[in-house]
Write an enzyme that holds these catalytic residues in place. Sequence first.
Site, PDB file in Angstrom:
ATOM      1  N   LYS A 113       0.818  -1.214   0.000  1.00 13.49           N
ATOM      2  CA  LYS A 113       0.000   0.000   0.000  1.00 13.49           C
ATOM      3  C   LYS A 113       0.857   1.271   0.000  1.00 13.49           C
ATOM      4  O   LYS A 113       0.398   2.323  -0.434  1.00 13.49           O
ATOM      5  CB  LYS A 113      -0.960  -0.005   1.185  1.00 13.49           C
ATOM      6  CG  LYS A 113      -2.052  -1.052   1.005  1.00 13.49           C
ATOM      7  CD  LYS A 113      -3.111  -1.000   2.081  1.00 13.49           C
ATOM      8  CE  LYS A 113      -4.228  -1.981   1.780  1.00 13.49           C
ATOM      9  NZ  LYS A 113      -3.799  -3.397   1.910  1.00 13.49           N
TER      10      LYS A 113
HETATM   11  C1  LIG Z   1      -4.446  -4.450   1.261  1.00 16.95           C
HETATM   12  C2  LIG Z   1      -3.671  -5.727   1.153  1.00 16.95           C
HETATM   13  C3  LIG Z   1      -4.058  -6.753   0.267  1.00 16.95           C
HETATM   14  C4  LIG Z   1      -5.304  -6.677  -0.585  1.00 16.95           C
HETATM   15  O1  LIG Z   1      -5.214  -5.729  -1.607  1.00 16.95           O
HETATM   16  P1  LIG Z   1      -6.521  -5.198  -2.362  1.00 16.95           P
HETATM   17  O2  LIG Z   1      -6.066  -4.095  -3.192  1.00 16.95           O
HETATM   18  O3  LIG Z   1      -7.458  -4.749  -1.249  1.00 16.95           O
HETATM   19  O4  LIG Z   1      -7.091  -6.347  -3.124  1.00 16.95           O
HETATM   20  C5  LIG Z   1      -3.257  -7.879   0.180  1.00 16.95           C
HETATM   21  N1  LIG Z   1      -2.154  -8.023   0.955  1.00 16.95           N
HETATM   22  C6  LIG Z   1      -1.760  -7.062   1.821  1.00 16.95           C
HETATM   23  C7  LIG Z   1      -0.557  -7.301   2.658  1.00 16.95           C
HETATM   24  C8  LIG Z   1      -2.504  -5.881   1.959  1.00 16.95           C
HETATM   25  O5  LIG Z   1      -2.106  -4.942   2.828  1.00 16.95           O
END
Ligand SMILES: *Cc1c(COP(=O)(O)O)cnc(C)c1O
Length: 470
Positions: A113
Amino acid sequence: MRYQSTRGAATEQKFSDVLLEGLAPDGGLAMPEAYPKLSPADLQRWRTLAYPELAFEVLRLFADDLPADDLRAMVRRAYTAELFGSADITPLRTLEPGLHILGLSNGPTLAFKDIAMQFLGQAFEYALERSGSTMNILGATSGDTGSSAEHAMRGKQRLSVFMLSPHGKMSPFQAAQMYSLQEPNIFNLAVRGVFDDCQDVVKVVNSDAAFKARYRIGAVNSINWARIAAQIVYYFKGYFAATRSNDEQVAFAVPSGNFGNIYAGHVARSMGLPIKRLILATNENNVLDEFFRTGVYRVRKTAEVFQTSSPSMDISKASNFERYVFDLVGRDARQLAALWRQVETTGVFDLRGTTAHAAMPATGFVSGSSSHSDRLQTIRSVYETYGEVIDTHTADGIKVGLAHREPGVPLVCLETALPAKFAETIREALGIDPERPKGFEALESLPQRVTVVDADAEAVKAFVAAHAQT
Ligand SMILES: *Cc1c(COP(=O)(O)O)cnc(C)c1O
């Protein structure tokens, strides 16, 4: 580039308009009117670009209302070796010929993120500076999103963050990632309650239109178009790193929750990146896997959501999924709005027998799900075979990715977090502690800055009013 809403409002908005907005006024999500199409010459030119330059080329197609020099300066500040550990930003590691891990988690909070959030931090500061206004971001987090947002917004001008988290419910590592921040524009509110209580408080505060307007309350949620746009970049980066020429195809395996990450892959593919398969992996919360296998989208009730060892994928519904379905229904906003009304009233829609269902195979998606024991097994076998320690979410992606692997098609598995964040499950799988990246050794012993509050919207409003940017 103009933007429209998935639910129909022809808003005539530009990138800088949708940047600061949550849902469109009609409750839909912002979408570019059409995906830009790349020529073979574009792809060839992009192949050798460094990450910030590639990010500039991709983002400029979606943010053509920003002066090019300003956008270039923003991505150069967002994507530095200092923040992401290497000039590659998203380095590709090869486990064996044709099997790769794309490292998306080398940013400040060790999860993918950060890639979108670091750009968002730059873009928010820029937009607020230009309009001469300020913003107070209010959010709720169970871990990853909140810390990523705080690290991206720390010390930014004209911008404060008020982040609600469940008191005592996060891992000590996750709590310390947020609570150790000392910048005066970051406010951690530990709510006596669970994550849902935090989310409810945010909803109640946001439903007070006068309060929202007076304090210019903003959000950083995963439906923000700028976050999606920034995530498109690493599909290109990963493709170029895993191939030698642009006539090769690859598959991406993507651990999925709110469908933001893999939807960015869908956009990259729609722009002309040669992606053969987008392999969607879920954990025990398999709403999306069920949809891609059956054509039936059935959201879960909060009480039906399992708490798993890949917690960032524990979702009841997938907020960005609406964007993909908008494409499936031929961008017919009335049909899309009808489907979502159906979800709101009955919790389900069924595309079987429709033209939307017939359109799915051409989008290249396949899917699968992974359980706790699959996760442990995958962490073990990747460690034993390749000597690599992977995190629990990445393990879900690799498990499902390998099940769909095709000979001759390089498989790129997205690493969405580092194992240091999920030490307990790594110990369970391997009997060892995951390595901590440099700088994180003593994280939990740093001084913390947090205010404990009741799950009470009035108390939170009073706190925001007393500390907000004016
Ligand atoms: C947010 C997140 C996901 C999922 O991603 P999306 O974009 O919501 O599908 C997967 N793995 C980790 C470690 C995350 O922080």
